[in-house]
Design an enzyme around this catalytic site. Structure first.
Site, PDB file in Angstrom:
ATOM      1  N   GLU A 173      -4.985   3.476   6.350  1.00 56.75           N
ATOM      2  CA  GLU A 173      -4.656   3.306   4.927  1.00 56.75           C
ATOM      3  C   GLU A 173      -5.292   4.463   4.140  1.00 56.75           C
ATOM      4  O   GLU A 173      -4.767   4.919   3.136  1.00 56.75           O
ATOM      5  CB  GLU A 173      -5.224   1.960   4.446  1.00 56.75           C
TER       6      GLU A 173
ATOM      7  N   ARG B 133       0.831  -1.217   0.000  1.00 59.23           N
ATOM      8  CA  ARG B 133       0.000   0.000   0.000  1.00 59.23           C
ATOM      9  C   ARG B 133       0.871   1.275   0.000  1.00 59.23           C
ATOM     10  O   ARG B 133       0.526   2.278   0.619  1.00 59.23           O
ATOM     11  CB  ARG B 133      -0.959   0.033   1.197  1.00 59.23           C
TER      12      ARG B 133
ATOM     13  N   SER C 139     -10.941  -0.737   3.364  1.00 58.82           N
ATOM     14  CA  SER C 139     -10.147  -0.959   4.579  1.00 58.82           C
ATOM     15  C   SER C 139      -9.656   0.380   5.106  1.00 58.82           C
ATOM     16  O   SER C 139      -8.942   1.088   4.403  1.00 58.82           O
ATOM     17  CB  SER C 139      -8.927  -1.828   4.275  1.00 58.82           C
TER      18      SER C 139
HETATM   19  C1  LIG Z   1     -15.600  -0.619  -0.799  1.00 55.78           C
HETATM   20  C2  LIG Z   1     -14.139  -0.321  -1.021  1.00 55.78           C
HETATM   21  C3  LIG Z   1     -13.244  -1.368  -1.193  1.00 55.78           C
HETATM   22  C4  LIG Z   1     -11.878  -1.120  -1.403  1.00 55.78           C
HETATM   23  N1  LIG Z   1     -11.039  -2.166  -1.577  1.00 55.78           N
HETATM   24  C5  LIG Z   1      -9.718  -1.976  -1.789  1.00 55.78           C
HETATM   25  C6  LIG Z   1      -8.827  -3.087  -1.998  1.00 55.78           C
HETATM   26  O1  LIG Z   1      -9.242  -4.244  -1.989  1.00 55.78           O
HETATM   27  N2  LIG Z   1      -7.519  -2.822  -2.192  1.00 55.78           N
HETATM   28  C7  LIG Z   1      -7.027  -1.539  -2.228  1.00 55.78           C
HETATM   29  O2  LIG Z   1      -5.816  -1.398  -2.422  1.00 55.78           O
HETATM   30  N3  LIG Z   1      -7.848  -0.481  -2.049  1.00 55.78           N
HETATM   31  C8  LIG Z   1      -9.161  -0.646  -1.840  1.00 55.78           C
HETATM   32  N4  LIG Z   1     -10.006   0.425  -1.636  1.00 55.78           N
HETATM   33  C9  LIG Z   1      -9.443   1.790  -1.627  1.00 55.78           C
HETATM   34  C10 LIG Z   1      -9.561   2.537  -2.988  1.00 55.78           C
HETATM   35  O3  LIG Z   1     -10.512   1.948  -3.805  1.00 55.78           O
HETATM   36  C11 LIG Z   1      -8.235   2.579  -3.729  1.00 55.78           C
HETATM   37  O4  LIG Z   1      -7.227   3.120  -2.915  1.00 55.78           O
HETATM   38  C12 LIG Z   1      -8.327   3.406  -5.025  1.00 55.78           C
HETATM   39  O5  LIG Z   1      -7.152   3.220  -5.784  1.00 55.78           O
HETATM   40  C13 LIG Z   1      -8.528   4.891  -4.767  1.00 55.78           C
HETATM   41  O6  LIG Z   1      -8.799   5.503  -6.010  1.00 55.78           O
HETATM   42  P1  LIG Z   1      -9.571   6.870  -6.138  1.00 55.78           P
HETATM   43  O7  LIG Z   1      -9.473   7.271  -7.586  1.00 55.78           O
HETATM   44  O8  LIG Z   1     -10.923   6.776  -5.584  1.00 55.78           O
HETATM   45  O9  LIG Z   1      -8.629   7.798  -5.233  1.00 55.78           O
HETATM   46  P2  LIG Z   1      -9.007   9.147  -4.449  1.00 55.78           P
HETATM   47  O10 LIG Z   1      -9.677   8.797  -3.164  1.00 55.78           O
HETATM   48  O11 LIG Z   1      -9.697  10.109  -5.349  1.00 55.78           O
HETATM   49  O12 LIG Z   1      -7.550   9.708  -4.129  1.00 55.78           O
HETATM   50  C14 LIG Z   1      -6.661   9.047  -3.261  1.00 55.78           C
HETATM   51  C15 LIG Z   1      -5.377   9.881  -3.148  1.00 55.78           C
HETATM   52  O13 LIG Z   1      -4.727   9.953  -4.409  1.00 55.78           O
HETATM   53  C16 LIG Z   1      -4.603  11.308  -4.862  1.00 55.78           C
HETATM   54  N5  LIG Z   1      -4.907  11.272  -6.315  1.00 55.78           N
HETATM   55  C17 LIG Z   1      -6.081  10.894  -6.904  1.00 55.78           C
HETATM   56  N6  LIG Z   1      -5.954  10.876  -8.242  1.00 55.78           N
HETATM   57  C18 LIG Z   1      -4.680  11.263  -8.524  1.00 55.78           C
HETATM   58  C19 LIG Z   1      -3.932  11.433  -9.731  1.00 55.78           C
HETATM   59  N7  LIG Z   1      -4.464  11.208 -10.943  1.00 55.78           N
HETATM   60  N8  LIG Z   1      -2.647  11.853  -9.637  1.00 55.78           N
HETATM   61  C20 LIG Z   1      -2.081  12.080  -8.416  1.00 55.78           C
HETATM   62  N9  LIG Z   1      -2.732  11.946  -7.252  1.00 55.78           N
HETATM   63  C21 LIG Z   1      -4.011  11.528  -7.298  1.00 55.78           C
HETATM   64  C22 LIG Z   1      -5.599  12.104  -4.052  1.00 55.78           C
HETATM   65  O14 LIG Z   1      -5.178  13.438  -3.884  1.00 55.78           O
HETATM   66  C23 LIG Z   1      -5.614  11.339  -2.736  1.00 55.78           C
HETATM   67  O15 LIG Z   1      -4.553  11.737  -1.924  1.00 55.78           O
HETATM   68  C24 LIG Z   1     -11.387   0.214  -1.446  1.00 55.78           C
HETATM   69  C25 LIG Z   1     -12.300   1.285  -1.288  1.00 55.78           C
HETATM   70  C26 LIG Z   1     -13.657   1.020  -1.084  1.00 55.78           C
HETATM   71  C27 LIG Z   1     -14.605   2.169  -0.946  1.00 55.78           C
END
Ligand SMILES: Cc1cc2nc3c(=O)[nH]c(=O)nc-3n(C[C@H](O)[C@H](O)[C@H](O)COP(=O)(O)OP(=O)(O)OC[C@H]3O[C@@H](n4cnc5c(N)ncnc54)[C@H](O)[C@@H]3O)c2cc1C
Length: 337
Positions: free
Chosen positions: A333, A162, A237
């Site tokens: 996380e 992570r 998580s």
């Molecule tokens: C139900 C559920 C289940 C999940 N299961 C998992 C799992 O099994 N494994 C896992 O690893 N994660 C899991 N996650 C967490 C999440 O889905 C991941 O971390 C995902 O990659 C986040 O993507 P996002 O686009 O929503 O990020 P965001 O929440 O929009 O951003 C996260 C961070 O990245 C930065 N950011 C966003 N986009 C960019 C970009 N293009 N360039 C630079 N910085 C950026 C933001 O500023 C922020 O700091 C889960 C979440 C949920 C809600």
């Protein structure tokens, strides 16, 4: 491309927290992204993807740039491998389904993870025995300070559990615009050894699973265990599984001999945070509109109108109780904003 003041973010974070962006812009092209970065150089910026890995504890006093770049293409292919590139704003699960439909193997174990493609390298997303680093070839990013495009190789990303360089020394310095994955087109490496995948496939009578079968099995397992953010606000998580030294582990294990654990090497042991939290009695507990999910103690949930601060307070209470009980520190996380 319109910049909006005091823009509500409730629909832009899967916790469903009510908060506002001082300014908000959604960018659909690299040209627009570059233009915004140039015009607002030196100002406070916040990069937003799918909002599924963040807890908003306050309004965002910055220009929020919602990265909505779309597109995917096969950039290279031979008899066994395809390099598939997706733009940062593509929904991750839809991209996984696209790869499965085109018989590109390697991402199926990461089915149904919310969020966008561009964010996947940031915390090296992982599930069911697979991490993004296993198929990652490179990503393109724009340097926020200079607006130059840079390509990061896998080695340069410094991936860990992570973790990546984008959460470390390069935090908030780049906007990732696309990611390229190296996927199999034949001889797929089917991985069913983790969790309940094999049992789920057996229950369906599948003995020689395809990548599509594995993706479907994982989707079904996840749907049965994790709350759908559309129905119950959450960010997956909330805590990482702690990786502790053997000395620290042995101290805790002596007092709690049923503690599940995975020895990583001669020095470190990984302990499931969900088990620690469950043992402390938090599973299924509700405090106002903030709570701990009934089926998975690692997941904190918003029953409707919880504030980010209420969820954060609950997370701190859990961290303290786990530490007082086991002497083990658990770390968030989720990005706390
Ligand atoms: C139900 C559920 C289940 C999940 N299961 C998992 C799992 O099994 N494994 C896992 O690893 N994660 C899991 N996650 C967490 C999440 O889905 C991941 O971390 C995902 O990659 C986040 O993507 P996002 O686009 O929503 O990020 P965001 O929440 O929009 O951003 C996260 C961070 O990245 C930065 N950011 C966003 N986009 C960019 C970009 N293009 N360039 C630079 N910085 C950026 C933001 O500023 C922020 O700091 C889960 C979440 C949920 C809600």
């Amino acid at each position: 491309m319109e910049i909006i003041s005091q823009h509500p973010l409730k629909k832009y974070n899967t916790f469903g927290i009510s908060a506002f962006a001082k300014q908000f812009v959604s960018v659909q092209s690299i040209a627009d992204l570059t233009k915004v970065l140039k015009k607002h150089k030196g100002e406070k910026l916040f990069i937003l993807g799918g909002g599924s890995n963040m807890l908003l504890t306050q309004d965002i006093d910055a220009l929020v740039i919602h990265v909505d770049l779309k597109g995917k293409e096969v950039v290279w292919q031979d008899a066994e491998t395809a390099h598939v590139k997706a733009m940062a704003g593509e929904n991750w699960h839809e991209f996984v389904l696209y790869c499965i439909d085109h018989n590109f193997g390697g991402l199926e174990n990461l089915s149904l993870i919310p969020g966008n493609v561009g964010t996947t390298p940031i915390q090296n997303i992982g599930a069911y025995g697979t991490e993004i680093k296993d198929t990652f070839i490179s990503c393109e990013a724009i340097d926020i300070a200079t607006q130059q495009t840079v390509t990061f190789t896998k080695e340069e990303c410094n991936f860990g559990y992570r973790e990546s360089i984008f959460k470390g020394t390069l935090k908030d310095k780049y906007v990732i615009t696309s990611v390229t994955f190296g996927l199999t087109t034949t001889n797929h490496k089917i991985n069913t050894s983790y969790g309940d995948i094999a049992a789920e496939l057996t229950a369906k009578g599948i003995t020689l699973p395809t990548i599509k079968d594995v993706g479907a099995a994982i989707t079904a397992i996840r749907q049965s265990k994790l709350p759908d953010p559309k129905e119950l606000g959450n960010s997956g998580s909330f805590f990482k599984n702690p990786i502790i030294t053997i000395d620290n582990f042995e101290r805790a294990y002596l007092l709690h001999p049923t503690m599940p654990h995975y020895t990583l090497d001669d020095t470190y042991v990984k302990v499931p945070a969900g088990w620690l939290i469950e043992q402390c009695g938090f599973k299924g507990k509700r405090f106002g509109d903030a709570g701990v999910h009934a089926k998975q103690a690692l997941v904190l949930v918003n029953y409707g109108n919880a504030t980010g601060q209420e969820i954060l307070d609950l997370s701190k209470n859990i961290q303290k109780t786990v530490f007082d009980t086991f002497g083990i520190a658990i770390e968030a996380e989720v990005n706390i904003i």
